[in-house]
Write a protein that holds these residues in place. Structure first.
Motif, PDB file in Angstrom:
ATOM      1  N   LEU A 107       0.844  -1.204   0.000  1.00 50.57           N
ATOM      2  CA  LEU A 107       0.000   0.000   0.000  1.00 50.57           C
ATOM      3  C   LEU A 107       0.874   1.247   0.000  1.00 50.57           C
ATOM      4  CD1 LEU A 107      -2.790  -1.107   2.509  1.00 50.57           C
ATOM      5  CD2 LEU A 107      -2.798  -1.229   0.006  1.00 50.57           C
ATOM      6  N   ASP A 108       1.934   1.229   0.806  1.00 47.91           N
ATOM      7  CA  ASP A 108       2.860   2.363   0.824  1.00 47.91           C
ATOM      8  C   ASP A 108       3.464   2.575  -0.567  1.00 47.91           C
ATOM      9  OD1 ASP A 108       4.697   4.365   1.696  1.00 47.91           O
ATOM     10  OD2 ASP A 108       6.231   2.826   1.955  1.00 47.91           O
ATOM     11  N   GLY A 130      -5.171   1.541   7.995  1.00 46.36           N
ATOM     12  CA  GLY A 130      -3.766   1.441   7.599  1.00 46.36           C
ATOM     13  C   GLY A 130      -3.534   1.883   6.158  1.00 46.36           C
ATOM     14  N   ALA A 131      -4.574   1.798   5.323  1.00 45.41           N
ATOM     15  CA  ALA A 131      -4.430   2.296   3.946  1.00 45.41           C
ATOM     16  C   ALA A 131      -4.386   3.820   3.983  1.00 45.41           C
ATOM     17  CB  ALA A 131      -5.577   1.806   3.071  1.00 45.41           C
ATOM     18  N   PHE A 169      -6.281   6.421  -8.267  1.00 47.96           N
ATOM     19  CA  PHE A 169      -6.723   5.040  -8.075  1.00 47.96           C
ATOM     20  C   PHE A 169      -7.956   4.991  -7.188  1.00 47.96           C
ATOM     21  CE2 PHE A 169      -3.245   5.559  -4.867  1.00 47.96           C
ATOM     22  CZ  PHE A 169      -3.973   5.379  -3.694  1.00 47.96           C
ATOM     23  N   ALA A 170      -8.627   3.840  -7.286  1.00 52.88           N
ATOM     24  CA  ALA A 170      -9.686   3.494  -6.332  1.00 52.88           C
ATOM     25  C   ALA A 170      -9.139   2.352  -5.498  1.00 52.88           C
ATOM     26  CB  ALA A 170     -10.939   3.062  -7.073  1.00 52.88           C
ATOM     27  N   TYR A 171      -9.187   2.505  -4.187  1.00 53.04           N
ATOM     28  CA  TYR A 171      -8.695   1.469  -3.273  1.00 53.04           C
ATOM     29  C   TYR A 171      -9.889   0.754  -2.653  1.00 53.04           C
ATOM     30  CZ  TYR A 171      -7.266  -0.608   1.143  1.00 53.04           C
ATOM     31  OH  TYR A 171      -7.089  -1.487   2.180  1.00 53.04           O
ATOM     32  N   THR A 172      -9.875  -0.571  -2.684  1.00 53.40           N
ATOM     33  CA  THR A 172     -10.976  -1.287  -2.051  1.00 53.40           C
ATOM     34  C   THR A 172     -10.504  -2.608  -1.457  1.00 53.40           C
ATOM     35  OG1 THR A 172     -13.210  -2.156  -2.345  1.00 53.40           O
ATOM     36  CG2 THR A 172     -11.734  -2.441  -4.187  1.00 53.40           C
TER      37      THR A 172
END
Ligand code: PMP
Length: 405
Positions: A107-108, A130-131, A169-172
């Motif tokens: 993720l980092d 954490g994201a 981006f889309a984070y899921t």
């Protein structure tokens, strides 16, 4: 020394939350904790790890295990993972996989790869804390990813332009999400891909809990659905982040990213610059244990966590007052409670720790805008069913007292 003068502006976004401070109290032995989303150490395959370490040292592989190794990651592990990904509908090769130090590092790196200050990251409201922590260092703007809200791609794109960036981006977390326990169904995954196509942005699929399905039909990964559209992973915009933390052991810090080789190549450069490679010995031992018993072990822990999920839902059904709602996850580690409007999860935690010695995480920590004050996250993974029953009964008592009913 006035350290504030020398800290980078990005540090302004990296603050310890009040909630983390409260959760320090968890070290007290008599607390029942539904707070940490962590595996039960009693379920770690410790014997298999012990044998694997011994084999590596007995079989003359110690020199390789203790030496520097390639940034991409230990090849036999990447090959094993390519097989796992193929079984999930993502045929790919080792060149499509980078081993990371836990999926947190992925993720980092993905934040570092894509976000310039002011760019937009689409995240759930709520999303994995954490994201947000990982992405915050790259100073993004967050916008709410809400499959049900019918916002157009143009609307997202225009809002992003207003802060001088674009949607990157889309984070899921598509399976048994942290913190809600919810799973995106196939239609929601397809429409997320449509949205990402329209925005020409990446999709970060956080699959940390993917293997922990207890019941219901499995849904293909977003990356698999996209691959079925495109025919090849090299044309896919989805980057799948996997982890051994919830299946084998988090302390070894082994995760992976799977995606187009072009992106993996960039991430390899980033890994070289950041920490050269993930611990060689840890990757080797994970490859040994995964090869020996991954499916059997996951079957065991699924059964244990299913029993805990069932215990938590049963006692919630029995003990919670009118006006409290919760999710019924088909896997993972979390149940998400919504209290009546105006209730304060953080104040409830303070009271719960004091009078009932029960801990959980107030939900507002998971919202990029700090909203969600009337929500809380309960993790069922860490305690056996009888402890879950006692803890939830105590929480029910507290809630009946404060909400009435
Ligand atoms: N994603 C999600 C949704 C998580 O809940 C976690 C761990 N809490 C991670 C990623 C990071 O896990 P790890 O770095 O141990 O793979």
């Amino acid at each position: 020394m006035d350290w504030q003068q020398v800290f980078a502006t990005r540090m302004g976004r990296m603050k310890a939350s009040e909630i983390r401070e409260l959760l320090k109290l968890l070290d007290q032995p008599d607390i029942i904790s539904f707070a940490g989303g962590i595996p039960d150490p009693a379920l770690f395959p410790s014997d298999a790890f012990q044998r694997a370490f011994a084999r590596i040292f007995a079989e003359g592989r110690a020199e390789a295990a203790l030496q520097y190794s390639v940034s991409e990651g230990y090849l036999p592990l990447r090959q094993w993972l390519a097989g796992q990904m193929a079984a999930l509908g993502v045929p790919c090769g080792a060149q499509n996989i980078l081993i990371t130090s836990g999926s947190q590092q992925a993720l980092d790196y993905l934040g570092k790869l894509m976000l310039s200050p002011g760019d937009t990251a689409l995240v759930g409201w709520p999303t994995y804390l954490g994201a947000l922590g990982a992405f915050n260092a790259y100073e993004p703007r967050y916008d709410r990813l809400d499959p049900g809200a019918n916002r157009s791609a143009a609307d997202y794109a225009n809002a992003a332009t207003a802060t001088g960036g674009r949607v990157k981006f889309a984070y899921t977390s598509a399976d048994f999400a942290n913190p809600t326990g919810r799973t995106l169904d196939r239609a929601a995954r397809e429409s997320l891909l449509d949205m990402a196509d329209a925005l020409d942005c990446a999709v970060i699929e956080d699959a940390a809990y993917q293997a922990l399905r207890f019941d219901g039909d499995s849904v293909p990964p977003i990356l698999a659905l996209e691959l079925a559209r495109n025919g090849t992973i090299e044309d896919c915009r989805t980057l799948y982040c996997g982890s051994f933390s919830k299946t084998l052991a988090p302390g070894l810090r082994v995760g992976w990213v799977c995606g187009a080789a072009e992106v993996i190549g960039r991430l390899v450069l980033m890994k070289q610059a950041a920490d050269l490679h993930s611990a060689t010995l840890n990757q080797m031992v994970i490859a040994e244990v995964a090869g020996e018993m991954f499916d059997a072990h996951v079957t065991t822990i699924r059964a244990a966590y299913r029993e805990r999920r069932d215990a938590m839902l049963a006692v919630l059904d029995r003990e919670m007052p009118h006006g409290v709602d919760w999710t019924r996850p088909e896997g993972g580690m979390f149940v998400w409670l919504t209290l009546p409007e105006g209730a304060d999860g953080a104040a409830l935690l303070a009271r719960s720790l004091q009078t009932e010695k029960v801990a959980f995480v107030p939900g507002s920590a998971f919202f990029a805008d700090g909203s969600g004050g009337n929500t809380i996250r309960l993790s069922f993974s860490h305690s056996p069913p009888e402890v879950i029953e006692r803890g939830i009964a105590a929480l029910g008592r507290l809630l009946r007292g404060s909400l009435g009913g």
